[in-house]
Design a protein around this motif. Structure first.
Motif, PDB file in Angstrom:
ATOM      1  N   TRP A  15       0.844  -1.190   0.000  1.00  0.00           N
ATOM      2  CA  TRP A  15       0.000   0.000   0.000  1.00  0.00           C
ATOM      3  C   TRP A  15       0.882   1.244   0.000  1.00  0.00           C
ATOM      4  O   TRP A  15       1.826   1.352   0.787  1.00  0.00           O
ATOM      5  CB  TRP A  15      -0.906   0.034   1.228  1.00  0.00           C
ATOM      6  CG  TRP A  15      -2.099  -0.855   1.119  1.00  0.00           C
ATOM      7  CD1 TRP A  15      -2.332  -2.006   1.803  1.00  0.00           C
ATOM      8  CD2 TRP A  15      -3.238  -0.656   0.264  1.00  0.00           C
ATOM      9  NE1 TRP A  15      -3.535  -2.558   1.433  1.00  0.00           N
ATOM     10  CE2 TRP A  15      -4.122  -1.748   0.498  1.00  0.00           C
ATOM     11  CE3 TRP A  15      -3.606   0.326  -0.662  1.00  0.00           C
ATOM     12  CZ2 TRP A  15      -5.344  -1.878  -0.172  1.00  0.00           C
ATOM     13  CZ3 TRP A  15      -4.813   0.189  -1.332  1.00  0.00           C
ATOM     14  CH2 TRP A  15      -5.670  -0.890  -1.091  1.00  0.00           C
ATOM     15  N   VAL A  17       0.935   5.157   0.853  1.00  0.00           N
ATOM     16  CA  VAL A  17       0.265   6.237   1.565  1.00  0.00           C
ATOM     17  C   VAL A  17       1.007   7.515   1.180  1.00  0.00           C
ATOM     18  O   VAL A  17       2.143   7.740   1.606  1.00  0.00           O
ATOM     19  CB  VAL A  17       0.288   6.028   3.085  1.00  0.00           C
ATOM     20  CG1 VAL A  17      -0.438   7.168   3.788  1.00  0.00           C
ATOM     21  CG2 VAL A  17      -0.358   4.691   3.449  1.00  0.00           C
ATOM     22  N   HIS A  37      -4.414   6.681  -0.308  1.00  0.00           N
ATOM     23  CA  HIS A  37      -4.072   5.320   0.116  1.00  0.00           C
ATOM     24  C   HIS A  37      -4.355   4.426  -1.082  1.00  0.00           C
ATOM     25  O   HIS A  37      -5.507   4.087  -1.362  1.00  0.00           O
ATOM     26  CB  HIS A  37      -4.941   4.956   1.330  1.00  0.00           C
ATOM     27  CG  HIS A  37      -4.545   3.691   2.015  1.00  0.00           C
ATOM     28  ND1 HIS A  37      -5.452   2.784   2.479  1.00  0.00           N
ATOM     29  CD2 HIS A  37      -3.325   3.181   2.324  1.00  0.00           C
ATOM     30  CE1 HIS A  37      -4.830   1.766   3.052  1.00  0.00           C
ATOM     31  NE2 HIS A  37      -3.534   1.989   2.960  1.00  0.00           N
ATOM     32  N   GLU A  68      -5.931  -5.784   5.182  1.00  0.00           N
ATOM     33  CA  GLU A  68      -5.175  -4.910   4.268  1.00  0.00           C
ATOM     34  C   GLU A  68      -4.665  -5.689   3.059  1.00  0.00           C
ATOM     35  O   GLU A  68      -4.676  -5.186   1.936  1.00  0.00           O
ATOM     36  CB  GLU A  68      -3.996  -4.270   5.015  1.00  0.00           C
ATOM     37  CG  GLU A  68      -4.378  -3.220   6.034  1.00  0.00           C
ATOM     38  CD  GLU A  68      -4.717  -3.825   7.392  1.00  0.00           C
ATOM     39  OE1 GLU A  68      -4.781  -5.080   7.493  1.00  0.00           O
ATOM     40  OE2 GLU A  68      -4.913  -3.056   8.345  1.00  0.00           O
ATOM     41  N   CYS A  96       4.186  -1.601   3.297  1.00  0.00           N
ATOM     42  CA  CYS A  96       3.627  -0.257   3.128  1.00  0.00           C
ATOM     43  C   CYS A  96       4.735   0.729   2.756  1.00  0.00           C
ATOM     44  O   CYS A  96       5.884   0.575   3.178  1.00  0.00           O
ATOM     45  CB  CYS A  96       2.942   0.176   4.430  1.00  0.00           C
ATOM     46  SG  CYS A  96       2.068   1.754   4.334  1.00  0.00           S
ATOM     47  N   MET A  98       5.329   5.045   2.559  1.00  0.00           N
ATOM     48  CA  MET A  98       4.775   6.334   2.942  1.00  0.00           C
ATOM     49  C   MET A  98       5.652   7.447   2.380  1.00  0.00           C
ATOM     50  O   MET A  98       6.875   7.411   2.516  1.00  0.00           O
ATOM     51  CB  MET A  98       4.712   6.440   4.469  1.00  0.00           C
ATOM     52  CG  MET A  98       4.173   7.749   4.984  1.00  0.00           C
ATOM     53  SD  MET A  98       3.974   7.731   6.794  1.00  0.00           S
ATOM     54  CE  MET A  98       5.684   7.513   7.317  1.00  0.00           C
TER      55      MET A  98
END
Length: 293
Positions: A15, A17, A37, A68, A96, A98
């Motif tokens: 993912w 972000v 997201h 998720e 993830c 970011m």
């Protein structure tokens, strides 16, 4: 039912972000903006961009079994990516990434790809099964560990594959050294990544691309923000293209979009110069936000 892909993307599926502000930012700033997201990771980003261009890409990666992970898999399917071959491990949480971007581009980012690294060569298991004998194009992502990339540089299961290699970030560029030493693949780098792999300062994309070829790479394509892009190839003239000037809407994923457009053009039979121009135009459209879904 397992779907037959026409390209493999091996690496990060996670993912993203992404926080974006239209204001300039410095350390400690707290500004208004938008936070997205969205599905990400180099391998998945490239796969999504390939699917948008009519190809059937499959990802080899590791994704958790928590909500998720389920949501990421569902989104990837919706976007046209073949996901039957990914590793789902209940002990590995979904990774993830970011990032924070301002009106000039990337401010800072953190990539958490620990589950992909922990999975190691287990993500390659399909190459011994339903994907055995693979001889098509393969995108390799620098989020893979240096040990695994070194293993893959001499892996007989990939001996006939057309390898397309991308570092993922300057901090991971050195992981590609075993592939360069093996003379495998076409490398897609930005200028800073080129400098790291060449081991010398490089004033522009041409210098960086040719320097990495001189270190043993067969072919190197280097981007440099809004400056000239270069395609250097052992024994061939270096080609260049200049990106059109655009207003920056986003930065994350631009290199992945460039790679996908370039690969699709070459798979369709485009010459080096035409493929480089197609990729440059596609990346500029991405930065301008013109290819947002």
């Amino acid at each position: 039912m397992t779907s037959k892909p026409d390209i493999l993307c091996i690496g990060a599926m996670l993912w993203d972000v992404i926080g974006r502000s239209t204001r300039p930012m410095q350390a400690g700033h707290d500004v208004p903006g938008r936070i997205a997201h969205i599905p990400g990771g180099v391998a998945l980003n490239v796969a999504i961009a390939l699917a948008r261009r009519g190809m059937r890409p499959a990802v080899l990666s590791a994704v958790g079994t928590e909500p998720e992970g389920d949501a990421l898999v569902a989104q990837s399917v919706r976007l046209g990516v073949v996901i039957e071959h990914i590793l789902r491990d209940p002990d590995l949480p979904t990774d993830c990434y970011m990032a924070v971007e301002d009106n000039a581009g990337l401010v800072a980012a953190i990539a958490d790809a620990h589950s992909l690294e922990a999975a190691g060569d287990r993500i390659l298991a399909p190459l011994d099964g339903v994907l055995k004998g693979w001889d098509g194009p393969v995108v390799l992502d620098g989020n893979l560990t240096e040990r695994l990339l070194a293993q893959m540089s001499a892996d007989p299961r990939l001996a006939q594959a057309d390898l397309r290699v991308v570092p993922a970030s300057p901090g991971k560029a050195e992981r590609l050294a075993p592939l360069i030493a093996a003379g495998r693949g076409c490398f897609y780098l930005n200028r800073l990544e080129g400098e790291i792999l060449a081991g010398i300062p490089c004033a522009d994309a041409v210098t960086a691309a040719e320097a990495v070829v001189a270190r043993g790479a067969r072919r190197v394509i280097v981007t440099d923000g809004g400056e000239r892009v270069a395609d250097a190839m052992a024994g061939q003239p270096t080609l260049t293209a200049t990106p059109p000037a655009v207003r920056i809407a986003r930065i994350t994923g631009a290199g992945d979009c460039f790679l996908a457009a370039h690969l699709v053009a070459e798979q369709a039979g485009a010459a080096r110069e035409a493929a480089l121009m197609a990729a440059t135009q596609a990346a500029a459209a991405h930065v301008a936000g013109k290819d947002l879904p």
